[in-house]
Scaffold this motif. Structure first.
Motif, PDB file in Angstrom:
ATOM      1  N   PRO A  86      77.873  17.769  29.268  1.00  0.00           N
ATOM      2  CA  PRO A  86      78.997  18.702  29.090  1.00  0.00           C
ATOM      3  C   PRO A  86      78.567  20.063  28.531  1.00  0.00           C
ATOM      4  O   PRO A  86      79.049  21.103  29.001  1.00  0.00           O
ATOM      5  N   SER A  87      77.648  20.076  27.551  1.00  0.00           N
ATOM      6  CA  SER A  87      77.229  21.366  26.988  1.00  0.00           C
ATOM      7  C   SER A  87      76.425  22.148  28.021  1.00  0.00           C
ATOM      8  O   SER A  87      76.505  23.377  28.098  1.00  0.00           O
ATOM      9  N   LEU A  88      75.666  21.433  28.837  1.00  0.00           N
ATOM     10  CA  LEU A  88      74.887  22.087  29.886  1.00  0.00           C
ATOM     11  C   LEU A  88      75.820  22.767  30.892  1.00  0.00           C
ATOM     12  O   LEU A  88      75.629  23.927  31.264  1.00  0.00           O
ATOM     13  N   ILE A  89      76.865  22.049  31.302  1.00  0.00           N
ATOM     14  CA  ILE A  89      77.796  22.604  32.289  1.00  0.00           C
ATOM     15  C   ILE A  89      78.579  23.787  31.690  1.00  0.00           C
ATOM     16  O   ILE A  89      78.730  24.843  32.319  1.00  0.00           O
ATOM     17  N   ALA A  90      79.021  23.613  30.446  1.00  0.00           N
ATOM     18  CA  ALA A  90      79.806  24.680  29.795  1.00  0.00           C
ATOM     19  C   ALA A  90      78.976  25.959  29.668  1.00  0.00           C
ATOM     20  O   ALA A  90      79.462  27.061  29.961  1.00  0.00           O
ATOM     21  N   THR A  91      77.711  25.818  29.250  1.00  0.00           N
ATOM     22  CA  THR A  91      76.889  27.019  29.056  1.00  0.00           C
ATOM     23  C   THR A  91      76.402  27.578  30.392  1.00  0.00           C
ATOM     24  O   THR A  91      76.129  28.769  30.495  1.00  0.00           O
ATOM     25  N   PHE A  92      76.305  26.727  31.406  1.00  0.00           N
ATOM     26  CA  PHE A  92      75.966  27.213  32.744  1.00  0.00           C
ATOM     27  C   PHE A  92      77.094  28.138  33.233  1.00  0.00           C
ATOM     28  O   PHE A  92      76.846  29.233  33.747  1.00  0.00           O
ATOM     29  N   GLY A  93      78.322  27.689  33.017  1.00  0.00           N
ATOM     30  CA  GLY A  93      79.481  28.520  33.379  1.00  0.00           C
ATOM     31  C   GLY A  93      79.482  29.818  32.582  1.00  0.00           C
ATOM     32  O   GLY A  93      79.724  30.904  33.127  1.00  0.00           O
ATOM     33  N   LEU A  94      79.180  29.701  31.291  1.00  0.00           N
ATOM     34  CA  LEU A  94      79.146  30.890  30.434  1.00  0.00           C
ATOM     35  C   LEU A  94      78.068  31.860  30.922  1.00  0.00           C
ATOM     36  O   LEU A  94      78.269  33.083  30.926  1.00  0.00           O
ATOM     37  N   SER A  95      76.931  31.300  31.334  1.00  0.00           N
ATOM     38  CA  SER A  95      75.824  32.128  31.822  1.00  0.00           C
ATOM     39  C   SER A  95      76.263  32.960  33.034  1.00  0.00           C
ATOM     40  O   SER A  95      76.018  34.173  33.097  1.00  0.00           O
ATOM     41  N   ILE A  96      76.930  32.306  33.977  1.00  0.00           N
ATOM     42  CA  ILE A  96      77.391  33.018  35.186  1.00  0.00           C
ATOM     43  C   ILE A  96      78.403  34.105  34.798  1.00  0.00           C
ATOM     44  O   ILE A  96      78.321  35.247  35.252  1.00  0.00           O
ATOM     45  N   ALA A  97      79.338  33.721  33.917  1.00  0.00           N
ATOM     46  CA  ALA A  97      80.368  34.674  33.491  1.00  0.00           C
ATOM     47  C   ALA A  97      79.730  35.871  32.788  1.00  0.00           C
ATOM     48  O   ALA A  97      80.081  37.025  33.051  1.00  0.00           O
ATOM     49  N   LEU A  98      78.756  35.597  31.899  1.00  0.00           N
ATOM     50  CA  LEU A  98      78.107  36.684  31.159  1.00  0.00           C
ATOM     51  C   LEU A  98      77.350  37.619  32.094  1.00  0.00           C
ATOM     52  O   LEU A  98      77.409  38.838  31.948  1.00  0.00           O
ATOM     53  N   GLN A  99      76.625  37.043  33.060  1.00  0.00           N
ATOM     54  CA  GLN A  99      75.856  37.879  33.998  1.00  0.00           C
ATOM     55  C   GLN A  99      76.786  38.808  34.765  1.00  0.00           C
ATOM     56  O   GLN A  99      76.498  40.001  34.929  1.00  0.00           O
ATOM     57  N   ASN A 100      77.895  38.278  35.227  1.00  0.00           N
ATOM     58  CA  ASN A 100      78.841  39.110  35.988  1.00  0.00           C
ATOM     59  C   ASN A 100      79.506  40.159  35.095  1.00  0.00           C
ATOM     60  O   ASN A 100      79.707  41.296  35.515  1.00  0.00           O
ATOM     61  N   PHE A 101      79.797  39.754  33.861  1.00  0.00           N
ATOM     62  CA  PHE A 101      80.379  40.689  32.894  1.00  0.00           C
ATOM     63  C   PHE A 101      79.409  41.854  32.644  1.00  0.00           C
ATOM     64  O   PHE A 101      79.797  43.030  32.642  1.00  0.00           O
ATOM     65  N   MET A 102      78.142  41.512  32.481  1.00  0.00           N
ATOM     66  CA  MET A 102      77.138  42.554  32.202  1.00  0.00           C
ATOM     67  C   MET A 102      76.931  43.457  33.409  1.00  0.00           C
ATOM     68  O   MET A 102      76.770  44.671  33.269  1.00  0.00           O
ATOM     69  N   LEU A 103      76.936  42.860  34.607  1.00  0.00           N
ATOM     70  CA  LEU A 103      76.787  43.661  35.828  1.00  0.00           C
ATOM     71  C   LEU A 103      77.946  44.650  35.959  1.00  0.00           C
ATOM     72  O   LEU A 103      77.761  45.814  36.332  1.00  0.00           O
ATOM     73  N   GLU A 104      79.131  44.165  35.636  1.00  0.00           N
ATOM     74  CA  GLU A 104      80.325  44.994  35.726  1.00  0.00           C
ATOM     75  C   GLU A 104      80.245  46.159  34.741  1.00  0.00           C
ATOM     76  O   GLU A 104      80.573  47.297  35.063  1.00  0.00           O
ATOM     77  N   LEU A 105      79.775  45.849  33.551  1.00  0.00           N
ATOM     78  CA  LEU A 105      79.796  46.847  32.473  1.00  0.00           C
ATOM     79  C   LEU A 105      78.593  47.790  32.512  1.00  0.00           C
ATOM     80  O   LEU A 105      78.705  48.985  32.263  1.00  0.00           O
ATOM     81  N   TRP A 106      77.412  47.233  32.789  1.00  0.00           N
ATOM     82  CA  TRP A 106      76.186  48.050  32.693  1.00  0.00           C
ATOM     83  C   TRP A 106      75.512  48.301  34.053  1.00  0.00           C
ATOM     84  O   TRP A 106      74.487  48.939  34.093  1.00  0.00           O
ATOM     85  N   SER A 107      76.022  47.716  35.130  1.00  0.00           N
ATOM     86  CA  SER A 107      75.424  47.769  36.486  1.00  0.00           C
ATOM     87  C   SER A 107      74.078  47.036  36.485  1.00  0.00           C
ATOM     88  O   SER A 107      73.626  46.554  35.455  1.00  0.00           O
ATOM     89  N   ALA A 108      73.440  46.975  37.646  1.00  0.00           N
ATOM     90  CA  ALA A 108      72.193  46.205  37.768  1.00  0.00           C
ATOM     91  C   ALA A 108      70.966  47.009  37.332  1.00  0.00           C
ATOM     92  O   ALA A 108      69.837  46.513  37.389  1.00  0.00           O
ATOM     93  N   ASP A 109      71.172  48.251  36.895  1.00  0.00           N
ATOM     94  CA  ASP A 109      70.028  49.104  36.500  1.00  0.00           C
ATOM     95  C   ASP A 109      69.257  48.500  35.329  1.00  0.00           C
ATOM     96  O   ASP A 109      69.841  47.846  34.466  1.00  0.00           O
ATOM     97  N   THR A 110      67.960  48.765  35.324  1.00  0.00           N
ATOM     98  CA  THR A 110      67.177  48.348  34.160  1.00  0.00           C
ATOM     99  C   THR A 110      67.328  49.416  33.073  1.00  0.00           C
ATOM    100  O   THR A 110      67.434  50.604  33.382  1.00  0.00           O
ATOM    101  N   ARG A 111      67.347  48.970  31.842  1.00  0.00           N
ATOM    102  CA  ARG A 111      67.520  49.891  30.712  1.00  0.00           C
ATOM    103  C   ARG A 111      66.567  49.492  29.602  1.00  0.00           C
ATOM    104  O   ARG A 111      66.112  48.347  29.534  1.00  0.00           O
ATOM    105  N   SER A 112      66.308  50.441  28.713  1.00  0.00           N
ATOM    106  CA  SER A 112      65.531  50.101  27.513  1.00  0.00           C
ATOM    107  C   SER A 112      65.949  51.040  26.392  1.00  0.00           C
ATOM    108  O   SER A 112      66.634  52.038  26.642  1.00  0.00           O
ATOM    109  N   LEU A 113      65.514  50.698  25.186  1.00  0.00           N
ATOM    110  CA  LEU A 113      65.806  51.587  24.067  1.00  0.00           C
ATOM    111  C   LEU A 113      64.940  52.843  24.214  1.00  0.00           C
ATOM    112  O   LEU A 113      63.847  52.774  24.791  1.00  0.00           O
ATOM    113  N   PRO A 114      65.412  53.987  23.706  1.00  0.00           N
ATOM    114  CA  PRO A 114      64.624  55.221  23.843  1.00  0.00           C
ATOM    115  C   PRO A 114      63.231  55.046  23.242  1.00  0.00           C
ATOM    116  O   PRO A 114      63.061  54.328  22.248  1.00  0.00           O
ATOM    117  N   ASN A 115      62.252  55.671  23.854  1.00  0.00           N
ATOM    118  CA  ASN A 115      60.873  55.547  23.369  1.00  0.00           C
ATOM    119  C   ASN A 115      60.780  56.062  21.930  1.00  0.00           C
ATOM    120  O   ASN A 115      61.422  57.022  21.554  1.00  0.00           O
TER     121      ASN A 115
END
Lengths: 286, 244
Positions: free
Chosen positions: A93-122
């Protein structure tokens, strides 16, 4: 000298992996909770750090003061409202719940930050290095390694000697028996996950300082963390640290043999450990 | 003894999900009393203890502790109120030492170690072998020694009521005697003991009163020494229901 350099760079890379793995060692190694969203949570924290770096007046390392508390709160919410509902003897159950969370988080991040790579300023720290003989050593990787060492030692001491650590080990060994002895397993698990994700907060800032991050990077961090914990041995915090070192050195040596072989070499060493010592290098005797 | 029993159940029903295992159990125990609960396998004895202790869901009014309804309170809160349990199979924390197993109880006890009746030193005097083995992993101890740790762990919670589930199970007769010899000492501190036991002779000898269960119901209750063997046999095997 080339191989010595590979080992040193591998150990330094291992410092980064150790930070990924410590939270996993606590959740998977001790509590036996499979958190598939481990890497995605770290990437989320890295992206939050990148976004905040442009707004807040702190330096890059000062961001840690903001990101770690955010990570602690995320960890506590994750356990309290998701994992505590599904935690039990069955890890599925924890594996399935966090698998779902993983998918949701990835899509949330794509929506908010796009697929671009980013880093902290040098910064000065990220580019500073010093020379030992003919080998150049980066200052930031050394800071990351020392931080990982301190975190590992601290976490090990907390687990061994504190009331919280004893309660957590008891709850992980037998949740019902721990409750019979006065331990509140759900509360103690929420604190443990808050600590685990708090450590990820630290790793998130260092990861965004060392390299770039993008919303789809979480899976790789998850694999490295899993591999480090399993190579080192479930239930041992120092085992996860050692596993991270083995993984880092294997990847660095693979890179020297062929630039395309680095990551594969790490996985091969992981497979070799699974085949020859599946309980891990530092597993406790049963 | 006050009029209010320290622990009582009132028409307690319960079980596992849709499976009902207990059918309206009324029981009470006073401070310092030892009450035995006997019955065959599957009679519902362990389910009854788990229901009292908050490990299985029951209605709030079905269990009263010091007169207050506490049914359904989670087990870790029951420990703080003053109930502790020695579970069947001991359920010690593998991978931890004897000392660490005991420390967990001290960490979460109703009272700090110095303020309650039980201290590690006191228990090590009762079970000297544990003093010798205090730094050893729990899995290195024999079954009897592990049972001593399980009892010590429960006592270090400083309970007013101690629930003991089959503490003689799988142990050598000499070890069982050794463990049962400390029960009067525990009750002398005013701690009430509910003793689930399959060995009827042992249960009768060690208790003030006994309850016999059959298929989730109380079939016999009375003062242990006054109940005849025939009455117990009838209640135990269900030939007829009896009250001594």
């Amino acid at each position: 000298m080339q191989w010595l350099d590979a080992v040193i760079q591998g150990v330094l890379l291992g410092g980064m992996y150790a930070q990924y793995a410590l939270g996993m060692a606590l959740m998977f190694g001790v509590m036996r909770i499979v958190n598939i969203a481990h890497g995605d949570v770290m990437i989320l924290l890295s992206l939050i750090a990148v976004s905040l770096a442009g707004v807040l007046p702190f330096g890059n390392l000062g961001l840690i003061v903001v990101i770690v508390p955010i990570a602690v709160v995320i960890g506590w919410i994750l356990q309290k409202f998701i994992l505590n509902k599904v935690v039990g003897a069955d890890p599925l159950p924890s594996l399935i719940a966090t698998f779902g969370l993983s998918i949701a988080l990835q899509n949330f991040m794509l929506e908010l930050w796009s697929a671009d790579t980013r880093s902290l300023p040098n910064s000065d720290i990220a580019s500073a290095s010093f020379q030992i003989g003919s080998i150049y050593v980066g200052l930031l990787p050394v800071i990351v390694l020392i931080t990982a060492l301190v975190l590992t030692g601290g976490l090990d001491a907390v687990l061994r000697f504190s009331r919280f650590g004893r309660g957590l080990r008891a709850a992980a060994a037998d949740t019902e028996a721990a409750a019979m002895t006065g331990v509140d397993p759900k509360r103690i698990y929420a604190i443990a996950t808050a600590i685990a994700v708090g450590i990820l907060g630290l790793a998130a800032v260092f990861a965004a300082l060392r390299a770039t991050v993008s919303p789809s990077d979480g899976s790789a961090q998850l694999i490295y963390a899993f591999e480090a914990v399993i190579i080192g041995g479930m239930g041992s915090v120092w085992g996860a640290f050692l596993g991270a070192m083995v993984l880092g050195v294997a990847q660095a040596i693979g890179l020297r043999i062929d630039p395309g072989l680095g990551i594969l070499f790490g996985h091969l060493v992981f497979l070799a450990v699974l085949a020859t010592r599946p309980e891990g290098i530092m597993a406790r005797k049963k | 003894m006050s009029d209010t029993p320290i622990l009582s159940t009132h028409g307690l029903t319960g079980g596992y999900g849709d499976f009902q295992a207990l059918f309206g159990i009324d029981m009470h125990i006073d401070a310092g009393e030892v009450v035995a609960l006997i019955g065959a396998n599957g009679a519902g004895k362990s389910t009854f203890l788990k229901s009292i202790f908050g490990l299985l869901p029951v209605d709030r009014d079905m269990v009263k502790f010091e007169g207050n309804p506490v049914g359904g309170t989670p087990a870790h809160m029951m420990v703080r109120r003053g109930i502790a349990m020695v579970p069947e199979g001991r359920r010690l924390f593998v991978g931890m030492t004897v000392e660490e197993n005991l420390r967990i109880a001290i960490d979460n006890a109703r009272l700090p170690e110095g303020e309650g009746p039980w201290t590690r030193e006191h228990l090590f005097d009762l079970f000297p072998i544990l003093r010798e083995k205090r730094r050893q992993p729990i899995e290195d101890l024999s079954g009897g020694q592990q049972q001593m740790v399980a009892i010590s762990r429960a006592l270090l919670c400083q309970p007013k009521v101690l629930l003991c589930d089959e503490i003689s199970l799988g142990l050598a007769p000499k070890v069982i005697r050794e463990i049962y010899e400390i029960l009067p000492e525990i009750s002398a501190f005013g701690t009430a003991i509910v003793l689930v036991e399959q060995d009827v002779g042992l249960a009768r000898e060690a208790s003030n009163r006994l309850y016999c269960m059959l298929e989730g119901r109380i079939t016999l209750t009375g003062v242990s020494q006054d109940i005849s063997r025939d009455a117990i046999a009838a209640a135990y095997f269900g030939a007829s229901h009896a009250v001594a």
